[in-house]
Design a protein around this motif. Structure first.
Motif, mmCIF file in Angstrom:
data_model
loop_
_atom_site.group_PDB
_atom_site.id
_atom_site.type_symbol
_atom_site.label_atom_id
_atom_site.label_comp_id
_atom_site.label_asym_id
_atom_site.label_seq_id
_atom_site.Cartn_x
_atom_site.Cartn_y
_atom_site.Cartn_z
ATOM 1 N N GLY A 227 39.277 -30.126 -3.071
ATOM 2 C CA GLY A 227 40.499 -30.430 -2.332
ATOM 3 C C GLY A 227 41.760 -30.135 -3.092
ATOM 4 N N SER A 228 41.664 -29.864 -4.420
ATOM 5 C CA SER A 228 42.870 -29.579 -5.201
ATOM 6 C C SER A 228 42.813 -28.206 -5.858
ATOM 7 C CB SER A 228 43.099 -30.661 -6.262
ATOM 8 O OG SER A 228 41.973 -30.761 -7.128
ATOM 9 N N GLY A 231 37.563 -25.353 -2.800
ATOM 10 C CA GLY A 231 37.103 -25.847 -1.515
ATOM 11 C C GLY A 231 35.677 -26.350 -1.622
ATOM 12 N N CYS A 232 35.388 -27.468 -0.954
ATOM 13 C CA CYS A 232 34.057 -28.082 -1.035
ATOM 14 C C CYS A 232 33.604 -28.528 0.345
ATOM 15 C CB CYS A 232 34.054 -29.294 -1.961
ATOM 16 S SG CYS A 232 34.617 -28.962 -3.647
ATOM 17 N N SER A 233 32.303 -28.481 0.557
ATOM 18 C CA SER A 233 31.722 -28.988 1.788
ATOM 19 C C SER A 233 30.409 -29.667 1.450
ATOM 20 C CB SER A 233 31.483 -27.847 2.773
ATOM 21 O OG SER A 233 30.885 -28.340 3.951
ATOM 22 N N HIS A 392 39.265 -20.481 7.511
ATOM 23 C CA HIS A 392 39.680 -20.664 6.122
ATOM 24 C C HIS A 392 39.693 -19.332 5.395
ATOM 25 C CE1 HIS A 392 39.243 -25.026 6.560
ATOM 26 N NE2 HIS A 392 38.163 -24.740 7.261
ATOM 27 N N THR A 393 40.480 -19.266 4.321
ATOM 28 C CA THR A 393 40.507 -18.103 3.442
ATOM 29 C C THR A 393 39.870 -18.487 2.110
ATOM 30 O OG1 THR A 393 42.612 -18.548 2.320
ATOM 31 C CG2 THR A 393 42.713 -17.476 4.486
ATOM 32 N N HIS A 397 41.764 -24.954 -0.352
ATOM 33 C CA HIS A 397 41.176 -26.056 -1.125
ATOM 34 C C HIS A 397 40.792 -27.188 -0.180
ATOM 35 C CE1 HIS A 397 43.841 -24.466 -4.639
ATOM 36 N NE2 HIS A 397 42.725 -23.756 -4.507
ATOM 37 N N PHE A 398 39.792 -26.958 0.633
ATOM 38 C CA PHE A 398 39.366 -27.988 1.583
ATOM 39 C C PHE A 398 38.387 -28.943 0.896
ATOM 40 C CE2 PHE A 398 37.029 -23.996 2.243
ATOM 41 C CZ PHE A 398 35.730 -24.389 1.952
#
Length: 534
Positions: A227-228, A231-233, A392-393, A397-398
């Motif tokens: 998130g910073s 990107g994570c899922s 998303h690209t 930072h998701f």
């Protein structure tokens, strides 16, 4: 007169032979660790039938046979820019003595002798890019650079060249697409952090790498920075680590290098994949998958593309073609892998998406569908693919982890570990309402007990797919087919066939030609779960 002509011809032939360029020796790992020093990446990769397809990078050194004062160097990398090896007494780039193979814009490979000033590459001699390198020759073919040269272990040029009798670190680096003129330095910086051999060696050392500094995916993924900085899922919603998540994916872009790094950790023993598409369907998806081999001892990272729900290798000779620093492990019944790729596809890559542009991210997995290293995904996902909400690209930072209401709804579908069961129990509930059914004898209610044959189909309008179920009291095969007329010829067929071992049921996609069935794709089946109960 005749004698004079013969002498002249002989002298001309001798001169031509003397000017013939050096011969490119075959690349071989035979003798690594006994009389040669070798480094291969990813560790454990194997040379393919052409000599190098399965490895991203290979370095081989040995004392030149018959000349103990020279070292013989061979380099190979699946790149279209340059590959290099560096020698330094400290494990850093500044001051490194470099031998590199650089692809020129004209498609030739130039072997160069260079040195690093801080992190800038400089040729040792602007008038001669290969001083002290003998029998230097390079080759570029099908996206792979190969080169070789001999050099004195002690060149006498103390200003730039290391005395390779002294202990030094080996530093490996490459660039995916940075070509440069034949006479000049490496014009483009490495796109990946250089790999450094932890232990020091000399020109006469024999070794077989695996002590190089590289990512170790036998450990759980580090979720710091989600998130910073990356990107994570994770799935299911609310899980926090590999202890309670069955799917974890992270992506982190290096904008300066034009590269994106991925890590995947899944509770499966088949394959796990990430895909990018401009719409939320499977057809046309740019896929990278980490797949366990049937022996269960190796995870192979594969670059693929999806056509009408079937996955195909981008390069059938090199499953990892286009990927950088790929590595995988199977630990505690989990597949863990990491790989990197260019954010924007290089020229000639017709399958990869430009990840600087917005795409849907699709996560998929198969619980037990293994395949050989050179095969595409032989088994389709057996849980519904997870599609992240929105587009998303590479730079986003998701952090989709289900910890707040906002991120509790990132997935189009969130399967639970219960969906990993090998087979569901078929039932007639919903027949005629939400699914189509056919059963014999008419009116039978339990497909597993009192139905001789049961078939159902149920469409999923969201994903554009249809789910089929079939059972029959047979010990051979059962099938269903579709046709525009009431004949067998031309029928589109899906069949479930019991193997000779009496245990395994294979599901096959076929077509009928004049009452004979043929596999649509001889090396690939369809998505499937099958079981035989006596």
């Amino acid at each position: 007169m005749m004698l004079s002509m013969v002498i002249v011809l002989a002298l001309a032939l001798s001169s031509a032979l003397a000017q013939r360029p050096p011969h490119m020796r075959p690349l071989s790992l035979e003798g690594c660790g006994t009389h040669k020093g070798c480094a291969i990446f990813p560790p454990g990769c194997h040379l393919g039938p052409q000599g190098h397809e399965a490895c991203d990078y290979v370095y081989v050194q040995e004392v030149e046979p018959g000349n103990p004062d020279n070292i013989r160097i061979q380099l190979m990398a699946n790149v279209g820019g340059w590959a290099a090896v560096g020698f330094n007494t400290v494990p850093h780039m500044p001051g490194t003595d470099v031998v590199a193979c650089q692809l020129t814009p004209e498609g030739q490979v130039q072997v160069k002798n260079l040195h690093n000033v801080n992190h800038t590459n400089v040729v040792d001699n602007p008038e001669n890019v290969a001083p002290f390198l003998y029998d230097a020759v390079g080759h570029y073919h099908n996206g792979t650079i190969s080169c070789q040269c001999d050099r004195p272990i002690v060149t006498g040029n103390d200003k730039f060249d290391m005395d390779l009798n002294k202990a030094h670190h080996l530093i490996f680096a490459w660039n995916f697409n940075g070509t440069a003129p034949a006479h000049g330095p490496l014009m483009h910086m490495h796109q990946m952090k250089p790999i450094v051999m932890n232990e020091t060696v000399t020109a006469k050392s024999v070794f077989f790498n695996n002590n190089a500094t590289h990512p170790n995916n036998s450990r759980p993924i580090d979720l710091t920075g989600c998130g910073s900085t990356k990107g994570c899922s994770r799935a299911p919603a609310g899980c926090k680590s590999s202890e309670d998540c069955y799917y974890i994916m992270t992506q982190e872009a290096d904008k300066k290098a034009g590269v994106i790094h991925f890590e995947i950790d899944t509770a499966v023993a088949g394959w796990a994949a990430i895909g990018y598409n401009f719409n939320h369907t499977m057809n046309g998806t740019d896929v990278t998958a980490c797949q366990l081999t049937p022996e269960g001892d190796r995870v192979v990272i594969k670059k693929l593309h999806n056509i009408n729900h079937t996955n195909w290798l981008d390069n059938e000779h090199d499953p990892s073609h286009g990927l950088l620093h790929s590595e995988g492990h199977f630990v505690n019944n989990r597949i863990r892998c990491s790989f990197s790729r260019m954010i924007a596809p290089i020229q000639g890559d017709h399958f990869s998406r430009d990840l600087s542009k917005s795409s849907y991210i699709i996560l998929a997995a198969n619980v037990n569908g293994t395949a050989a290293p050179n095969q595409a995904l032989m088994h389709k996902h057996n849980i519904q693919p997870i599609i992240l909400d929105g587009m998303h690209t590479a730079y986003d930072h998701f952090n989709f982890n289900g910890t707040t209401e906002q991120v509790d709804l990132p997935f189009k579908h969130q399967p639970t570990p219960a969906e990993f069961s090998p087979m569901r129990t078929f039932d007639v509930e919903g027949c005629g309402e939400k699914k189509g059914c056919s059963r014999m004898p008419a009116g039978c209610k339990n497909p597993q007990k009192d139905c001789d044959y049961f078939f159902s189909q149920e469409a999923d309008h969201d994903t554009g797919s249809v789910r089929f179920e079939m059972s029959a009291k047979v010990a051979g095969w059962l099938a269903f087919g579709y046709n525009f007329n009431m004949t067998m010829n031309g029928t589109d067929v899906v069949g479930c066939q019991l193997e000779a071992n009496g245990e395994t049921v294979n599901i096959k996609n076929m077509h009928n030609v004049n009452h004979s069935n043929f596999l649509d794709f001889p090396e690939q089946a369809v998505s499937s779960k099958g079981a035989y109960v006596a």
